[in-house]
Design a protein around this motif. Sequence first.
Motif, PDB file in Angstrom:
ATOM      1  N   VAL A  80       1.093  -0.857   0.064  1.00 39.57           N
ATOM      2  CA  VAL A  80       0.272  -0.049  -0.011  1.00 39.57           C
ATOM      3  C   VAL A  80       1.081   1.650  -0.049  1.00 39.57           C
ATOM      4  O   VAL A  80       2.269   0.948   0.777  1.00 39.57           O
ATOM      5  CB  VAL A  80      -1.098   0.426   1.474  1.00 39.57           C
ATOM      6  N   ASP A  81       0.501   1.902  -0.947  1.00 37.36           N
ATOM      7  CA  ASP A  81       1.609   3.431  -0.667  1.00 37.36           C
ATOM      8  C   ASP A  81       1.244   4.207   0.253  1.00 37.36           C
ATOM      9  O   ASP A  81       0.050   4.252   1.008  1.00 37.36           O
ATOM     10  CB  ASP A  81       1.147   4.147  -2.281  1.00 37.36           C
ATOM     11  N   CYS A  82       2.447   5.213   1.106  1.00 43.22           N
ATOM     12  CA  CYS A  82       1.858   6.236   1.713  1.00 43.22           C
ATOM     13  C   CYS A  82       0.343   7.376   1.963  1.00 43.22           C
ATOM     14  O   CYS A  82      -0.199   7.196   2.658  1.00 43.22           O
ATOM     15  CB  CYS A  82       2.574   7.351   1.293  1.00 43.22           C
ATOM     16  N   ASP A  83      -0.258   7.612   0.383  1.00 45.07           N
ATOM     17  CA  ASP A  83      -1.287   8.201   0.935  1.00 45.07           C
ATOM     18  C   ASP A  83      -2.727   6.874   0.909  1.00 45.07           C
ATOM     19  O   ASP A  83      -3.535   7.835   0.533  1.00 45.07           O
ATOM     20  CB  ASP A  83      -1.754   8.711  -0.627  1.00 45.07           C
ATOM     21  N   ARG A  84      -2.131   5.437   0.211  1.00 40.68           N
ATOM     22  CA  ARG A  84      -3.518   4.588   0.424  1.00 40.68           C
ATOM     23  C   ARG A  84      -4.326   4.676  -0.537  1.00 40.68           C
ATOM     24  O   ARG A  84      -5.368   4.111  -0.672  1.00 40.68           O
ATOM     25  CB  ARG A  84      -4.085   4.627   1.698  1.00 40.68           C
ATOM     26  N   ASP A  85      -4.148   5.147  -1.308  1.00 41.73           N
ATOM     27  CA  ASP A  85      -4.552   5.259  -3.322  1.00 41.73           C
ATOM     28  C   ASP A  85      -4.017   4.580  -3.621  1.00 41.73           C
ATOM     29  O   ASP A  85      -4.482   4.553  -4.947  1.00 41.73           O
ATOM     30  CB  ASP A  85      -4.609   6.645  -3.218  1.00 41.73           C
ATOM     31  N   ALA A  86      -3.186   3.973  -3.759  1.00 40.79           N
ATOM     32  CA  ALA A  86      -2.471   2.648  -5.133  1.00 40.79           C
ATOM     33  C   ALA A  86      -2.009   1.687  -4.412  1.00 40.79           C
ATOM     34  O   ALA A  86      -1.158   2.105  -3.424  1.00 40.79           O
ATOM     35  CB  ALA A  86      -1.698   3.415  -5.499  1.00 40.79           C
TER      36      ALA A  86
END
Lengths: 119, 119
Positions: free
Chosen positions: B76-82
């Motif tokens: 999961v990426d830092c912004d939780r959108d990818a």
Amino acid sequence: MTFDTASLRYNEAGLIPAVAQDAGSGEVLMLAWMNAEAVARTLETGRVTYWSRSRQAFWVKGETSGHVQELVEMRVDCDRDALLVLVRQEGPACHTNRRSCFYSAVRGGDEVIISEPME
Amino acid sequence: MTFDTASLRYNEAGLIPAVAQDAGSGEVLMLAWMNAEAVARTLETGRVTYWSRSRQAFWVKGETSGHVQELVEMRVDCDRDALLVLVRQEGPACHTNRRSCFYSAVRGGDEVIISEPME
């Protein structure tokens, strides 16, 4: 065939997702968004340039932090609705100071931090 | 911390982009989309499952072609959108029978095909 930014398929907001990958190590660093003009600027300048959805502005990666992404090669996928940019990344790609934004892994139903901020 | 699919940030269509990367070679294979249920199914079954925007249906990668993606790890990426899914890919990932969907490169203003369909 001459590359034309208009040949890409953008979403309803005029954006296309771009995956940045370290050209040397192969590590996937981040996913961000470009509009047609950001694609053109990236190719012209060799500095990877996104469109910031939160700021609604061009985002020359590293312009303030110094953590620039030098474009090695841009690639287009089969559906023409996603980009892969191979880059030379200066320092961390992530705003948390980690090399990659994908530092959280799902293991055994739990979420685990797998990399720490760079010094 | 227990992973919760509801903790991710989905777009207005309830989708999140997922980048599939070959866990062995590091090659970026494709970008597709998941909804919360596709994320859950991917983790439960170990078979990478997307949401097909064209068919508006779950898409168990390789279900018809046999070119399955076995999940090695979801990130999961830092912004939780990818999402990044590390996979073991059976055969080609691309519907054109190429290993990767990103087979077109922009070089010197031209677009060049850099990989051929697999035998």
